[in-house]
Design an enzyme around this catalytic site. Structure first.
Site, PDB file in Angstrom:
ATOM      1  N   GLY A  69       0.824  -1.208   0.000  1.00 57.20           N
ATOM      2  CA  GLY A  69       0.000   0.000   0.000  1.00 57.20           C
ATOM      3  C   GLY A  69       0.852   1.249   0.000  1.00 57.20           C
ATOM      4  O   GLY A  69       0.635   2.169  -0.768  1.00 57.20           O
TER       5      GLY A  69
ATOM      6  N   GLY B  32       1.771  -6.459   4.142  1.00 57.06           N
ATOM      7  CA  GLY B  32       2.996  -7.133   3.742  1.00 57.06           C
ATOM      8  C   GLY B  32       4.124  -6.942   4.720  1.00 57.06           C
ATOM      9  O   GLY B  32       5.247  -7.391   4.490  1.00 57.06           O
ATOM     10  N   THR B  33       3.832  -6.286   5.851  1.00 53.53           N
ATOM     11  CA  THR B  33       4.870  -5.945   6.820  1.00 53.53           C
ATOM     12  C   THR B  33       5.079  -7.006   7.888  1.00 53.53           C
ATOM     13  O   THR B  33       6.046  -6.933   8.640  1.00 53.53           O
ATOM     14  CB  THR B  33       4.517  -4.619   7.507  1.00 53.53           C
ATOM     15  OG1 THR B  33       3.185  -4.709   8.015  1.00 53.53           O
ATOM     16  CG2 THR B  33       4.573  -3.468   6.513  1.00 53.53           C
TER      17      THR B  33
ATOM     18  N   ILE C  28      12.514  -4.446  19.217  1.00 52.75           N
ATOM     19  CA  ILE C  28      12.258  -5.041  17.912  1.00 52.75           C
ATOM     20  C   ILE C  28      11.433  -6.304  18.143  1.00 52.75           C
ATOM     21  O   ILE C  28      11.885  -7.239  18.807  1.00 52.75           O
ATOM     22  CB  ILE C  28      13.564  -5.352  17.167  1.00 52.75           C
ATOM     23  CG1 ILE C  28      14.406  -4.076  17.009  1.00 52.75           C
ATOM     24  CG2 ILE C  28      13.271  -5.983  15.814  1.00 52.75           C
ATOM     25  CD1 ILE C  28      13.723  -2.957  16.256  1.00 52.75           C
TER      26      ILE C  28
ATOM     27  N   ASN D  82      10.175  -8.511  15.862  1.00 47.20           N
ATOM     28  CA  ASN D  82      10.567  -9.654  15.032  1.00 47.20           C
ATOM     29  C   ASN D  82      11.730  -9.179  14.164  1.00 47.20           C
ATOM     30  O   ASN D  82      11.552  -8.341  13.277  1.00 47.20           O
ATOM     31  CB  ASN D  82       9.394 -10.120  14.170  1.00 47.20           C
ATOM     32  CG  ASN D  82       9.733 -11.326  13.307  1.00 47.20           C
ATOM     33  OD1 ASN D  82      10.793 -11.412  12.691  1.00 47.20           O
ATOM     34  ND2 ASN D  82       8.816 -12.281  13.235  1.00 47.20           N
TER      35      ASN D  82
ATOM     36  N   GLN E 170      11.713  -4.940   6.386  1.00 47.32           N
ATOM     37  CA  GLN E 170      11.212  -3.581   6.178  1.00 47.32           C
ATOM     38  C   GLN E 170      12.338  -2.608   5.867  1.00 47.32           C
ATOM     39  O   GLN E 170      12.195  -1.717   5.031  1.00 47.32           O
ATOM     40  CB  GLN E 170      10.466  -3.122   7.432  1.00 47.32           C
ATOM     41  CG  GLN E 170       9.084  -3.701   7.575  1.00 47.32           C
ATOM     42  CD  GLN E 170       8.146  -3.159   6.519  1.00 47.32           C
ATOM     43  OE1 GLN E 170       7.746  -2.004   6.556  1.00 47.32           O
ATOM     44  NE2 GLN E 170       7.807  -3.984   5.552  1.00 47.32           N
TER      45      GLN E 170
ATOM     46  N   GLY F  73       9.050   0.829  10.016  1.00 45.73           N
ATOM     47  CA  GLY F  73       8.808   0.595   8.600  1.00 45.73           C
ATOM     48  C   GLY F  73       9.198   1.744   7.701  1.00 45.73           C
ATOM     49  O   GLY F  73       9.652   1.539   6.578  1.00 45.73           O
ATOM     50  N   GLU F  74       9.002   2.988   8.179  1.00 45.59           N
ATOM     51  CA  GLU F  74       9.302   4.152   7.349  1.00 45.59           C
ATOM     52  C   GLU F  74      10.646   4.790   7.688  1.00 45.59           C
ATOM     53  O   GLU F  74      11.153   5.623   6.927  1.00 45.59           O
ATOM     54  CB  GLU F  74       8.176   5.169   7.482  1.00 45.59           C
ATOM     55  CG  GLU F  74       6.884   4.652   6.867  1.00 45.59           C
ATOM     56  CD  GLU F  74       5.668   5.462   7.260  1.00 45.59           C
ATOM     57  OE1 GLU F  74       5.035   6.044   6.375  1.00 45.59           O
ATOM     58  OE2 GLU F  74       5.349   5.502   8.460  1.00 45.59           O
TER      59      GLU F  74
END
Length: 741
Positions: A246, A474-475, A621, A623, A630, A696-697
């Site tokens: 996305g 998908g993360t 963290i 995982n 990511q 993620g970003e």
């Protein structure tokens, strides 16, 4: 319901004890076998084998104008056509994230290839053919298509940040500074270009609407669909269990969700619509172009005294969202006197909206390049410049940092990458036709905790099921929620199931803004605490003294299997997390550093990234495998922003020239070196009960600047207009390089 408001820092929790050894471990994807075997059902694949109709969108072939009339008669009489839907209520693009509804066309064309009508037919081919038979009469209007022309300038809404942040008197301080740095950087428009196109299937039962769509924020997306078709939201159910990417483009609904729903309600049978790749580019949303002026005032020794980051960015009429390029500038860089400001330049092109790391992804292309330039002018190593200017509190408002390991990331990266071997003078290291250089940048991403809820049911045999309307783009959300529940409840991973992506499930934060894992995961944490309290109550012991491991409860000298405690009865609990005082009293962000080595060919101007290292600190963290994955994605996208990606808009009519993956270039295997990711140990107890933050970003923020800085170190050529393509380098390479080659 067990509710936790984050009003104070979290103490030691069961996650710290890590009794099961599951949390943080790089376990495989919960839904991985379904995806690799083709059994994960994505939006367009639903209702397979049923009698369905297909929709195709008719685009408008002008950039700006009034719609005088639309003739659908030829299309309606074409073989297989069931209906042609047109009128003022057709959506013109996607909805903005969290907006109540998407914008409608209302008799106007606002951008090239804007939706004009939808053809519903018995087959995809029939719908596509009939779409070419729809004609319209337009009254053309003068369009505005060039951000640099600044024809219409307006103030943005406060979304996703306050557009102007000031402290002190920047202009006065800058005028008095010993060293004045003032440069402008530009970034083009970008597209999310997710692998799965925007696609929807809708089914109308005469009273209720069921939609399967590729969406990130189900709680607002279902309201946007309801508004688009004129139904009460209680009559609409939305499913998004699997999403093929996305990157922000699915935070608001795509027009396909409403079009499929209108089609189903019109023809009385389910309707499928998947936007073509060209229409995904031209009818959903994009990242806005930016023109960024960066100014530093500093002492000759390198102490930054004042700072300004001012951005012009684009959007279409009626849209207040802006690309927040200064979102990290507010807290990352020092300067007593400061100004971070944004202005919208209105254009008649497709609306702009959130794309992965809105703000940081573009802003740090400018600011991290600017810091490198400032260091070079002062004769200071870029890392030394950052060391001497590291703020102790948020420089914008003096709020304490919840945690900040930026310098630790930089130091770790410098040691691992061999920063000491970097050429001290640009253009001095050469291997045949190739000039070699190193560059680095900082990285940051503001952390957010969002309201979210989750349900855990423990069946009589002791098996747990987690349910929430959270999405997995998908993360790795399925896997992370499974890990949290398993660790908290003392269950093996294979004894925990996860159900996501359905508005009938407990309301969730959704996926976006790097808040997903922390927010949805915290709601699972809170629900698990409620389950533990219920188990302790049944055993008549204090929950704090209860140890849960391998499907057993251990208290005192007793070890009892869950099935024995439950006695044939299932237990269901609901947990909810909400942000609280810690969000107001501390400044929360994830931090990192990127290091790049490049080779630039003196004959062709080609740039090859030879090495890329990212070091990050994002709290706990959850995982390591999914987090590292990511970061790989962010690094690869950073290569694209540095060297390749550019959504070209024809300034004559607003056409997106390269509107597919044949011409919109993204990195492929040959462009990507071996990637290295290091995640530092950290706990941010103010951020959430998980003590984690978004990652993620973070990994895309600043990567492009590190590559650009490495290009300068290799060649001595400064490029301030992204992407750094061959033509921009060749025109500036010194003649002696060319003759030597």
């Amino acid at each position: 319901m067990n509710k936790h408001v984050m009003d104070k820092a979290i103490g030691e929790t069961r996650l710290d004890r890590n009794t099961q050894g599951i949390i943080g471990k790089g376990v495989d994807r919960y839904e991985g076998p379904l995806k690799v075997s083709g059994r994960a059902t994505y939006a367009y694949e639903n209702l397979a084998g049923e009698d369905v109709a297909y929709g195709f969108v008719v685009p408008a072939p002008i950039g700006r104008g009034a719609i005088k009339s639309v003739d659908t008669s030829k299309a309606e009489s074409a073989p297989g056509v069931l209906a042609v839907i047109s009128g003022d209520k057709i959506l013109r693009a996607s909805s903005q994230p969290m907006a109540p509804a998407a914008q409608t066309i209302d008799g106007e064309v606002f951008h090239y290839n804007q939706p004009l009508a939808i053809v519903i037919a018995e087959s995809f081919e029939a719908a596509r053919h009939a779409s070419h038979l729809v004609t319209a009469d337009y009254e053309p209007k003068q369009g505005r298509y060039d951000v640099k022309a600044r024809e219409t300038v307006r103030k943005p809404d406060a979304m996703p940040m306050e557009p102007v942040n000031e402290r002190g008197d920047f202009e006065k301080a800058f005028a008095e500074a010993e060293v004045q740095f003032d440069e402008t950087y530009t970034t083009p428009s970008y597209h999310a270009a997710a692998m799965e196109p925007h696609a929807s299937v809708a089914k109308w039962d005469g009273d209720r609407l069921t939609v399967w769509s590729s969406c990130q924020l189900l709680e607002t997306n279902v309201k946007q669909i309801a508004a688009g078709v004129g139904l009460d939201v209680s009559k609409v159910r939305l499913h998004s269990p699997y999403i093929g990417g996305g990157f922000g483009s699915k935070l608001g609904i795509g027009p396909d969700a409403v079009f499929a729903s209108l089609g189903a309600m019109t023809v009385g049978k389910p309707v499928k619509i998947a936007l073509t790749r060209q229409n995904v580019f031209q009818q959903t949303s994009r990242r806005g172009e930016t023109v960024q002026r960066v100014r530093f005032g500093a002492t000759k020794e390198g102490k930054i005294t004042c700072f300004a980051h001012e951005t012009d960015t684009t959007n279409s009429p009626g849209n207040g969202f802006f690309e927040p390029s200064g979102i990290s500038s507010v807290f990352l860089y020092p300067g007593k006197d400061r100004r971070i400001a944004h202005t919208i330049v209105e254009t008649d092109a497709l609306m702009t909206s959130a794309v992965r790391a809105p703000g940081e992804a573009t802003g740090m292309l400018a600011t991290e390049s600017a810091l490198d330039e400032l260091a070079d002018r002062l004769g200071i190593d870029p890392i030394d410049l950052r060391r001497m200017n590291e703020p102790k509190v948020n420089p914008q408002d003096d709020t304490p940092f919840s945690s900040r390991m930026l310098l630790e990331c930089i130091e770790e990266g410098a040691g691992r990458f061999g920063w000491g071997d970097r050429p001290q003078k640009p253009g001095t290291r050469r291997e045949g036709e190739w000039l070699i250089g190193m560059g680095m940048s900082s990285a940051s991403r503001k952390n957010s905790l969002m309201k979210s809820s989750a349900e855990i049911e423990m069946s009589p045999d002791g098996r747990a099921t987690v349910r929430t309307s959270m999405t997995d783009i998908g993360t790795g959300t399925y896997t992370i929620l499974q890990q949290i529940a398993a660790e908290m409840l003392g269950l093996p991973l294979d004894q925990v199931d996860v159900e996501l992506g359905d508005t009938a499930l407990p309301a969730s934060s959704g996926s976006g803004g790097s808040w997903g894992a922390n927010s949805a995961g915290s709601s699972v944490f809170v629900a698990a605490e409620a389950m533990i309290a219920e188990l302790a109550k049944r055993l008549d012991v204090d929950a704090e003294t209860l140890t849960l491991k391998d499907g057993h409860a251990i208290a005192g000298n007793r070890q009892i299997p869950f099935s024995e405690i439950l006695k044939g009865e299932a237990i269901t609990v609901l947990g909810q997390i909400e942000p609280g005082k810690t969000d107001e009293e501390t400044h929360q962000a994830s931090y990192g550093a990127h290091f790049a080595e490049v080779a630039v060919n003196v004959v062709t101007g080609e740039t090859r990234v030879r090495r890329l290292l990212t070091v990050g600190a994002a709290g706990r963290i959850l995982n390591h495998k999914t987090a590292t994955s990511q970061c790989y994605g962010g690094q690869i996208w950073g290569i694209g922003y540095a060297l390749e990606e550019e959504l070209v808009i024809d300034t004559r009519n607003g056409l997106m020239v390269n509107h597919d993956l044949a011409e919109y270039h993204v990195p492929v295997h040959a462009d990507v070196p071996k990637l290295d990711v290091v995640l530092l140990e950290e706990r941010d107890t103010h951020a959430s009960p998980l003590a984690g933050k978004g990652i993620g970003e973070l990994a895309i923020a600043g990567v492009g600047a590190a590559i650009n800085n490495a290009i300068y170190n290799a060649t001595g050529v400064r490029v301030r207009d992204y992407p750094v393509t061959m033509d921009k380098l060749l025109s500036q390479l010194p003649d002696d390089y060319l003759t030597a080659a």
